[in-house]
Design a protein around this motif. Structure first.
Motif, short mmCIF file in Angstrom:
data_model
loop_
_atom_site.label_atom_id
_atom_site.label_comp_id
_atom_site.label_asym_id
_atom_site.label_seq_id
_atom_site.Cartn_x
_atom_site.Cartn_y
_atom_site.Cartn_z
N LEU A 254 0.85 -1.18 0.00
CA LEU A 254 0.00 0.00 0.00
C LEU A 254 0.89 1.24 0.00
N TRP A 257 -1.19 7.95 -0.20
CA TRP A 257 -1.43 9.07 -1.13
C TRP A 257 -0.34 10.13 -1.00
N LYS A 279 -5.74 13.34 -6.11
CA LYS A 279 -6.34 12.01 -6.02
C LYS A 279 -7.35 11.79 -7.16
N VAL A 283 -6.83 8.96 -10.10
CA VAL A 283 -7.78 7.88 -10.34
C VAL A 283 -8.21 7.87 -11.81
N SER A 299 -5.14 -0.81 -7.32
CA SER A 299 -6.47 -0.30 -6.97
C SER A 299 -6.35 0.79 -5.91
N PRO A 300 -7.01 1.92 -6.11
CA PRO A 300 -6.98 3.00 -5.13
C PRO A 300 -7.97 2.75 -4.00
N ASN A 301 -7.62 3.18 -2.79
CA ASN A 301 -8.57 3.16 -1.68
C ASN A 301 -8.39 4.44 -0.87
N GLU A 302 -9.00 4.52 0.27
CA GLU A 302 -8.97 5.76 1.05
C GLU A 302 -7.55 6.12 1.51
N ARG A 303 -6.72 5.13 1.73
CA ARG A 303 -5.38 5.40 2.28
C ARG A 303 -4.31 5.57 1.22
N LEU A 305 -2.65 3.79 -2.81
CA LEU A 305 -2.73 2.87 -3.95
C LEU A 305 -2.25 1.49 -3.51
N LEU A 306 -3.11 0.50 -3.64
CA LEU A 306 -2.73 -0.87 -3.34
C LEU A 306 -2.15 -1.48 -4.61
#
Length: 329
Positions: A254, A257, A279, A283, A299-303, A305-306
């Protein structure tokens, strides 16, 4: 398109830059469908077989040029322990946007193909622009003045790359390298007659230090993907960065950002709005990159980029080393 390392001069794409801008949702949908169709077509033939192998210097993949115009003579980005600064030496201004990225990909690819520091840019302005995938158009906002401006900025820039390690230990190591982009350049084109050939060849001679960086394990890219992404500096950066990053990724990671913004967030202010804008743009760019590079598992998430272990966009060969490709062979 002929940019295989054993083929002719690098050609980034068909000239499509002068296509009219279409505004309606229907027309946008058609453009999106065409983008997806062309992206899927990449899977039918390898970049090598299609003569579409291109290369990027690693130092400008790990940290990137500005996306938009910058004030001042110096620009700095960081990626982990690596810090890259770009300095304007002539007063032309710092290079920014898609054009210097297309130029650098062409220069790196040609240097790998010819194994020569002095590179010929073609007999005419329009022929060289075609190799960059650009139509030659004049006027204040045309491609000709924009390319000339960015060439002046890029060829008059210096790059400083430094690395720091061991800050929390007794042994602290600080190393670096300073690179001129070009030792010299001679451009003999006529902007008013872009198709006109001249008696003199336009050339640029890469500095010895940059040339060695360029041919020492550059990051291989598919020039067909570059063509599709060329209107978005963020997408171009993310494409090259992601195929390099997964080349040595061994487990799911992870990336916060904040870290992504340090390396790819060029020109976004360090404010809540700036971070939100970065952000959102990131995306959008990731959707495009994932379309041309479907093997990328990101894949992006709240924390952040995974990023998961993925195959590089150009398949690995025995000569690959952490995403690089030997141009010395």
């Amino acid at each position: 398109m002929r940019s295989n390392i054993d083929a002719g001069p690098a050609t980034i794409g068909n000239p499509i830059d002068s296509a009219p801008r279409l505004g309606s949702a229907c027309q946008k949908g058609n453009r999106d469908a065409q983008f997806t169709s062309e992206a899927l077509a990449l899977e039918a033939e390898s970049a090598k077989n299609a003569g579409a192998m291109g290369f990027m210097a690693r130092v400008l993949v790990q940290t990137t040029l500005p996306h938009s115009i910058q004030n001042g003579p110096r620009y700095t980005r960081r990626n982990g322990t690596l810090t890259v600064s770009i300095t304007d030496l002539s007063g032309a201004g710092l290079p920014y946007g898609s054009y210097p990225r297309l130029l650098l990909i062409w220069l790196t690819t040609e240097a790998c193909r010819t194994k020569n520091r002095q590179l010929e840019l073609g007999p005419s302005l329009s022929s060289f622009m075609a190799e960059l995938g650009l139509m030659s158009t004049g006027g204040r906002w045309g491609t000709i003045p924009r390319l000339k401006d960015q060439m002046a900025r890029l060829f008059s820039a210096a790059i400083s790359a430094t690395s720091t390690s061991g800050e929390s230990t007794a042994l602290h190591h600080h190393s670096g390298k300073n690179l001129l982009v070009a030792d010299d350049f001679d451009l003999w084109w006529s902007p008013h007659s872009p198709d006109q050939t001249t008696l003199w060849r336009s050339t640029v001679t890469l500095s010895e230090a940059l040339f060695q960086q360029v041919i020492d394990r550059p990051v291989p890219v598919d020039l067909r993907a570059v063509k599709l992404l060329k209107k978005s500096p963020m997408a171009l950066d993310l494409y090259a960065w992601s195929t390099y990053r997964v080349s040595y990724l061994r487990r799911s990671t992870l990336i916060p950002w904040e870290s992504m913004m340090l390396s790819l967030g060029t020109g976004y202010p360090e404010t809540a709005q700036g971070k939100a804008d970065f952000k959102r743009k990131f995306v959008q760019a990731l959707r495009k990159v994932s379309t041309v590079y479907p093997a990328l598992r990101a894949s992006p998430n709240e924390r952040g980029l995974l990023l998961q272990p993925s195959t590089t966009h150009i398949p690995r060969q025995s000569r690959f080393d952490k995403g690089g490709f030997s141009c010395r062979d």
